[in-house]
Design an enzyme around this catalytic site. Structure first.
Site, mmCIF file in Angstrom:
data_model
loop_
_atom_site.group_PDB
_atom_site.id
_atom_site.type_symbol
_atom_site.label_atom_id
_atom_site.label_comp_id
_atom_site.label_asym_id
_atom_site.label_seq_id
_atom_site.Cartn_x
_atom_site.Cartn_y
_atom_site.Cartn_z
ATOM 1 N N ASP A 1 41.509 -9.257 55.554
ATOM 2 C CA ASP A 1 40.296 -10.068 55.592
ATOM 3 C C ASP A 1 40.206 -10.874 56.875
ATOM 4 O O ASP A 1 40.491 -12.075 56.907
ATOM 5 C CB ASP A 1 40.241 -10.965 54.361
ATOM 6 C CG ASP A 1 40.203 -10.139 53.081
ATOM 7 O OD1 ASP A 1 39.942 -8.924 53.182
ATOM 8 O OD2 ASP A 1 40.449 -10.692 52.006
ATOM 9 N N ASP B 1 43.046 -2.359 47.038
ATOM 10 C CA ASP B 1 43.050 -3.697 47.641
ATOM 11 C C ASP B 1 43.947 -4.588 46.774
ATOM 12 O O ASP B 1 44.398 -4.166 45.698
ATOM 13 C CB ASP B 1 41.598 -4.208 47.636
ATOM 14 C CG ASP B 1 41.393 -5.403 48.550
ATOM 15 O OD1 ASP B 1 42.354 -5.863 49.197
ATOM 16 O OD2 ASP B 1 40.242 -5.888 48.615
#
Lengths: 501, 895
Positions: B572, B497
């Site tokens: 996200d 990430d």
């Protein structure tokens, strides 16, 4: 194909160890209770009646019945279930998708007959362990249940005491009110000059009053306490106060000498008294939502029950008037004329202050409130009221004060966080008193207000055994108490009640 | 003034330490872009190009043509190189002839360069004409002004610099004069020592009205024109709560655009890793339907045309023009340049359960148990950053995860797996082994003064390893060895990430552009960083198994070529219906440019979904390639069984549908790996002439045989699905109801509906015995769903291998069989190099008529009669238990 043929297993005596004297023959995965539906060499009718198939299609690794009943021993049907006898332990049903999936599900290993998985028969061991733990549980339950009877007994007595006290308090208040009423006429004759004097005085002190209020409050409350004790009726004795743990400002379970000294020592200065100070603040100032007062009075405002609300409002109004009057006389201010002084110092005023005394009112109110709590079917949870229980973890100290609040304090500095205020019993239907819910705790960033679910299990001790935060700001606490212990079934029943032999 | 504005913004980032994201409006305006490179570039309007080709400099070898270009305004010369590549592609490279220092050329993205012949057909003072091999294609180089036209016959396919927007800011010696600061470089912001170095080129696409690709944007599948608005921006950024239908930059960048018309599909691959912008304009966009009708009636319509302009902040122009002509051709062409989708382990195609965070080992065990108790399958449980010891990756929190191997063994006992997160920001902490080694080896990205570049991220002050350095990558890969990554086991995989990279206190939450990767500035290669992180991580997972096991690595940032290393998710997102909808075009866009293994966080990352939204998201996600539920730390728990038994059942059913279809998914990924064909496809890919499909992005195809139209409307009572293909039929996979193609079909839906259709003419293998993980189903039998075409024909495939190693490739250990139904016989074609215990359990034939008998013939000459059931109302024939091994030849004859 060959694999499918392998699975045509019927009426095989399964070597199950020595659990049962006779292993009754039935197709793989069929429980004893359904054996009669699987008769060898007779056409098999699906248990839902949807179709009938030759018996050699039972457990042939192809799903023919909509209800999955033709494949009790293979994984062919998506909705089937497999029965493990688990001799020595408890029998179980597992979804048929767990047959031959390489994972040992049945302790008797019967679910993995063709997967290559090497499973050990652990039923005896599991049975032994289960019996041991059941035995321990049974003992705990037994002792816990005895303790619970005691708790119920005590709670009943306590409840009666409190009810009596409340009645008494209410009665004497009534008596006082009558006296006041009688004196009203006397007072009224003097009222006009008094009013005049007061107004003059009020005007002069309007601005300074605000600044001095807190100071005055303290003094006033100290006075009130002294007055209370001074009263010949003597209905608020030290002993009585001490019996009310809700007055205990540090929640250590008892009222110490210091805490009650205001009641004891007439001549002692009332300055260090804590409880009255707290209370007076509650009465004169609005609650700050971030402030979590330890005392009962603080909770009052958060938790007013509907039926109490009206009374409460009236009381508040009274309170607002009275202290102001008192303030004005009692603080040492520029002198005013003796005529006014004497009027205000009159018996009327004094008695009225007793009726409306915040201390007295709060005792009544808290008694009412405590009596109003749902402490369980036999008030077995009453003993938890005004107690607190702590659990230390590596980072925090968690604190559960039943029927009040849950909080968390960092071990190494930092302020306490409110994890929820008493909400309600929240167990499932039929077991309502197994779960407590505390909500409306401190808010979370981008999230809900903190809340805590407390799961109660039977134990001899009253202890918080674990805490966790499964979801951000939603806490879970495990709490043991004898109050949830059920009447123990006989040990034999527990151990053998549901074992298929 | 702009400079001042920027400084304000910059300070804001610097100060916001606790929550590190800048306010949204900063993104909305994309301040940097407007005031900087692209402002200068976009100020350049179409017109006569100042560039002229110097034909006397032409050199032609059998691999390329070179030619100098001169800017008549400043006399700076450029070098043009033209290549004709195998597979109908043309490469155009333009660089400064004599740059002050070398300009960045993107390494490690192309898997090879296959040049072929170019031949000169004619030349005069106006230009040259080159033959482009087959299909009577020509490349015309016009000298003054310089432009390139690619033609097929008499038709112009594509023109370069036809609008004169070729621009090349040459490198020069920095002068700190007011003139320089105000007019030459971007005011105030981290400018390069050699001044601005941006490049730009325009492309005209006659006959084209639809362009796609250039992910990652939260926008419709069909790209919009950018006239009067911001261009599509490609600059890998950690964007907080991104906005939808917006050309703003997101986490990844793939500078590949596809153009499509009923006649032809083409692609433009702009190989540049610097910040890039794409402007799109169209001569038909904005015209009303009436206006277009009028044009048509009056016959006065100009040819539709789309004009595209690419701008990059630095580097060179290096463009691959993929000439198609079919969508399949373009996918193959692009795959021949940048490689294909990594073939994931089969289990990675199953369901993934993630949350920020599963708190501790007990939590992991409880969630694992929860899936079994509620009989919902899952393969992977994920651990986010909180599992580490103080955000030190490759470590475990000693209190929460004291025995990681016990935990992993517990999962392995259930034949399940785990993913742990490993981000590329490294806590600056002298007691942290990883940091010390990177520092001592000099592997960190440097700031312009030569010190280690440091920024804030999850662990606080962090260094950023220079993943562009192959030695660094090799070292990083070695950290995944079982003896290096303590507590790791073979059923533990990795998630990268924050690899844009995210720098909380950096400009726009990323790295400063003047940070140094060796000799190159971050400005030159910014968009490559994420690719390298995933590359090194995937290499680590391969190495730890001695090259045997296929890796699985999920990345948030990506670039062209990232498909070779694993999966990508859309970052996200938010628990809102619009975010559910946008997951379809976002993954379709990625699929078109090579990244098939795409998914969106099921349920939405930020905020808490309504139960209905969660259920619908599971239903949609079950039919998207990467199927993972994920949730923000601050949201309430949402494991599938927390919403009452009805909703648990709905989610269970969606997940089970996924598991049953895993054989088909696996086969699609095999194809994606083998030939670069996307797994999840827009309809126009399979129906390139059907203009009705060109803008469709609320439904999609999986492979060519399944059409999915998920319900993405709150309170949806019905959906209108478009079933393409005149003369074709489609079968509802749940009811087996047959529908004709080339129609809009209204389908009433309930909360349990997932509208999915199987194309008549196809055979799809499934495994009907859904178990608790895909590994548990490995040896289970297959059910074949044969959907007959109106001509009573169907074909399909069956691909089987061990599901997790490279043996399918290195030792050719796989079964890949052709299944065909013709003249009432169903055959499997031979050709097997793998032994499977799986067998054929059932054959379901949709659109069948009732036979009098069904005979199974096996190669040993045996014939067996098969029992069957026939459902006359739906014309469904079910053959009971052929029982043949999935690897052997067989034929079923229906009479």
């Amino acid at each position: 194909m060959s694999c499918a043929l392998l699975l045509l297993l019927m009426s095989l005596a399964l070597a199950m160890g020595t659990g049962a004297a006779v292993e009754i023959q039935r197709p793989r995965g069929v429980p004893l209770s359904k054996r009669q539906f699987y008769e060898e060499n007779k056409p098999f009718t699906c248990l839902d009646g949807s179709s009938t198939i030759p018996f050699d299609r039972v457990n042939d690794d192809y799903c023919d019945c909509r209800d999955g009943s033709d494949e009790p021993g293979t994984a062919a049907c998506p909705n089937g279930s497999f029965h493990c006898t688990n001799a020595g332990f408890r029998p179980a049903f597992i979804p048929s998708s767990r047959i031959n999936d390489g994972i040992c599900d049945c302790c008797d290993t019967t679910d993995e007959y063709n997967s290559g998985a090497t499973c050990q028969n652990t039923c005896r061991e599991m049975g032994r362990k289960e019996r041991e733990s059941l035995q321990i549980m049974a003992e705990i339950t037994k002792e816990g249940f005895l303790l619970k009877q005691q708790l119920i007994h005590e709670a009943k007595r306590g409840q009666e005491d409190k009810q009596g006290k409340l009645t008494e308090l209410q009665g004497s208040k009534k008596g006082l009110e009558e006296k006041v009423e009688a004196l009203r006429t006397v007072k009224e004759t003097a009222e006009d000059p008094e009013k005049e004097a007061k107004e003059r005085h009020l005007k002069a002190w309007e601005e300074q009053k605000e600044l001095l209020r807190m100071e005055k409050d303290k003094t006033r409350m100290a006075e009130a306490f002294l007055e209370l004790d001074d009263d010949a009726d003597g209905y608020v004795s030290v002993a009585e106060l001490q019996s009310h743990l809700e007055l205990d400002p540090d929640s250590d379970g008892s009222l110490s000498e210091t805490e009650t000294q205001v009641s004891q020592g007439q001549s002692e200065p009332p300055a260090p008294v804590e409880t009255p100070q707290e209370e007076s603040r509650d009465f004169v100032s609005d609650h700050d939502s971030d402030h979590y007062p330890e005392d009962y009075a603080g909770e009052e405002e958060e938790d007013v029950e509907d039926d109490e609300e009206d009374d409460h409002d009236e009381e508040e109004e009274e309170e607002k008037v009275t202290p102001e009057k008192r303030e004005d006389d009692e603080v040492s201010m520029p002198p005013y004329d003796t005529e006014t002084q004497s009027l205000i110092d009159g018996t009327y005023s004094h008695l009225q202050s007793l009726i409306c005394d915040p201390e007295c009112i709060s005792i009544c109110r808290n008694l009412e409130k405590e009596i109003g709590f749902d402490f369980g079917p036999s008030a077995e949870f009453a003993y938890l009221y005004s107690q607190c229980y702590e659990l230390s973890t590596s980072e925090y100290i968690y604190r559960l004060c039943p029927f009040n609040r849950v909080s968390q304090k960092p071990k190494f500095g930092g302020s306490e966080t409110n994890l929820g205020l008493w909400g309600q019993w929240a167990g499932p239907e039929g077991n309502l008193y197994s779960v407590m819910k505390y909500d409306h705790g401190q808010g979370c960033w981008q999230g809900p207000n903190r809340s805590t679910t407390v799961k109660l299990t039977c134990g001899k001790e009253t202890v918080v055994t674990s805490t966790s935060e499964p979801s951000r700001c939603e806490y879970l606490m495990e709490f043991t108490t004898p109050a949830v212990c059920q009447e123990p079934a006989s040990l034999d029943e527990v151990l053998h009640g549901h074992t298929e032999l | 003034m702009f400079g001042m504005l920027w400084i304000d913004v910059y300070d804001m980032y610097m100060c916001s330490s606790s929550h590190q994201y800048p306010p949204d409006q900063l993104y909305a305006k994309e301040i940097m872009f407007t005031i900087c490179t692209s402002m200068r570039q976009r100020a350049l309007k179409p017109g006569q190009s100042p560039y002229r080709a110097l034909l006397e400099t032409l050199e032609l070898t059998n691999t390329k043509l070179t030619l100098q270009l001169i800017n008549d305004n400043n006399k700076v010369r450029l070098l043009l190189e033209l290549y004709r590549l195998q597979g109908n592609m043309t490469r155009v490279k333009i660089n400064e002839l004599k740059p002050l220092k070398p300009r960045f050329e993107v390494p490690d993205v192309l898997i090879n360069n296959p040049p072929t012949d170019l031949s000169l057909l004619s030349q005069d003072e106006n230009g040259v004409v080159l033959s482009l091999g087959a299909d009577s294609q020509w490349l015309i180089v016009s000298a003054k002004p310089f432009r390139l036209d690619i033609m097929e016959g008499r038709e112009v396919l594509l023109s370069l610099n036809s609008r004169g927007l070729l621009a090349f800011e040459h490198l020069r010696i920095r002068k700190d004069t007011a003139e320089w600061v105000l007019n030459v470089v971007c005011p105030g912001w981290l400018f390069s020592p050699t001044g601005p170095s941006s490049i730009s080129l325009d492309f005209s696409l006659p006959g084209v009205e639809h362009v796609y690709g250039i992910p990652e944007h939260a926008d419709s599948l069909k790209l919009k024109t950018t006239d009067g608005g911001d261009p599509y921006r490609l600059f890998n950024l950690d964007v907080f709560q991104y906005e939808l239908f917006n050309p703003m930059a997101l986490y990844g960048a793939i500078p590949v655009m596809l153009s499509h018309s009923a006649q032809r599909t083409m692609g433009i691959f702009w190989l540049n890793a610097a910040e890039t912008w794409v402007d799109i304009s169209s001569n038909t966009a904005g015209k009303t339907v009436f206006g277009q009708m009028l044009d048509y009636v009056q016959g006065s319509s100009e040819t539709p045309q789309t004009d595209v302009r690419w701008i990059s902040e630095s580097g060179i122009i290096d463009v691959f023009i993929m000439l198609g002509p079919t969508p399949t051709d373009v996918f193959s062409q692009y795959a021949s340049l940048t490689g294909t989708q990594a073939f994931p382990p089969l289990s990675a195609l199953a369901y993934h359960q993630c949350r920020w965070n599963y708190n501790d080992q007990e939590d992991v065990a409880a969630v694992d148990q929860g899936f079994d108790e509620h009989d919902i399958p899952y393969d992977f449980i994920w651990l986010d950053i909180e599992h580490t010891d103080g955000k030190r990756y490759f470590t475990w929190d000693p209190h929460k995860f004291p025995q990681p191997k016990d935990m992993l063994q517990g999962l392995m006992d259930k034949r399940r797996k785990m993913v742990t997160i490993v981000d590329p920001h490294i806590k600056v902490d002298s007691s942290y082994k990883i940091h010390n080694e990177i520092r001592s080896k000099g592997f960190y990205v440097k700031n312009k003064d030569g010190g280690d570049y440091e920024g804030w991220c999850w662990p606080g002050n962090s260094g950023y390893p220079d993943f562009t350095n192959p030695e660094m990558r090799a070292w990083w890969a070695s950290m995944f060895a079982y003896d290096q990554y303590e507590g790791s086991m073979e059923n533990m995989y990795t998630w990268n990430d924050m690899n844009e990279p995210s720098v909380f206190n950096g400009p726009e939450v990323t790295m400063h552009k003047d940070a140094l990767h060796g000799n190159w500035e971050n400005r030159d290669l910014h968009n490559l960083y994420g690719l390298y992180v995933q590359m090194a991580t995937a290499e680590g997972l391969i190495e730890r198994s001695g090259g045997v096991e296929r890796p699985f690595v999920l990345t948030r940032a990506f670039f062209a070529g990232s498909q070779r290393y694993g999966a990508v998710w859309t970052g996200d997102n938010t628990a809102e219906w619009e975010h559910l909808k946008i997951s379809i075009p976002m993954c379709l866009s990625l699929g078109l440019v090579g990244v098939s293994f795409c998914g969106a966080d099921v349920g939405g990352f930020f905020k808490s979904p309504s139960t209905e939204l969660l259920v619908r998201w599971y239903q949609t996600g079950a039919y998207q390639p990467f199927f993972r539920a994920h949730a923000h730390l601050d949201t309430p728990r949402r494991e599938p069984w927390l919403f009452g038994p009805e909703n648990t059942a709905l989610i269970r059913e969606a997940v089970r549908q996924r598991y049953a279809l895993l054989p088909y998914w696996y086969q699609l990924f095999y194809h994606a790996h083998h030939s670069g064909q996307p797994v999840m496809r827009p309809l126009w890919v399979e129906y390139p002439q059907d203009t009705a499909t060109f803008s469709m992005d609320d439904q999609f195809l999986l492979g060519e045989d399944l059409l999915v139209h998920p319900v993405t409307e709150e309170g949806g009572r019905g959906v209108t699905a478009y079933l393409p293909g005149k003369g074709e039929v489609w079968f509802d996979v749940h009811t087996f109801q047959k529908h004709n193609g080339a129609q809009n079909l209204y389908i009433p839906v309930t909360i349990s509906s997932i509208p999915v259709f199987q194309r008549g003419g196809s055979i799809i293998p499934r495994k009907a015995r859904v178990r608790r993980s895909s590994s548990c189903m490995e040896h289970d039998p297959y059910t074949l769903f044969v959907a007959l075409s109106p001509k009573r024909f169907a074909q399909g495939e069956l691909y089987i291998d061990d599901g997790h190693t490279f043996n399918f490739d290195k030792q050719k250990q796989f079964i890949h069989r052709r299944l065909s139904f013709a003249n009432k016989a169903l055959n499997l074609a031979p050709g097997s190099q793998f032994i499977t215990p799986s067998w054929i359990e059932k054959i379901v034939i949709l659109g069948a008529s009732k036979p009098s008998k069904a005979t199974l013939k096996t190669p040993d000459g045996k014939e067996n009669l098969l029992e069957f059931e026939f459902d006359a109302s739906m014309s469904v024939l079910t053959l009971r238990k052929p029982g043949v091994n999935a690897g052997v030849d067989w034929t079923v004859v229906l009479q």
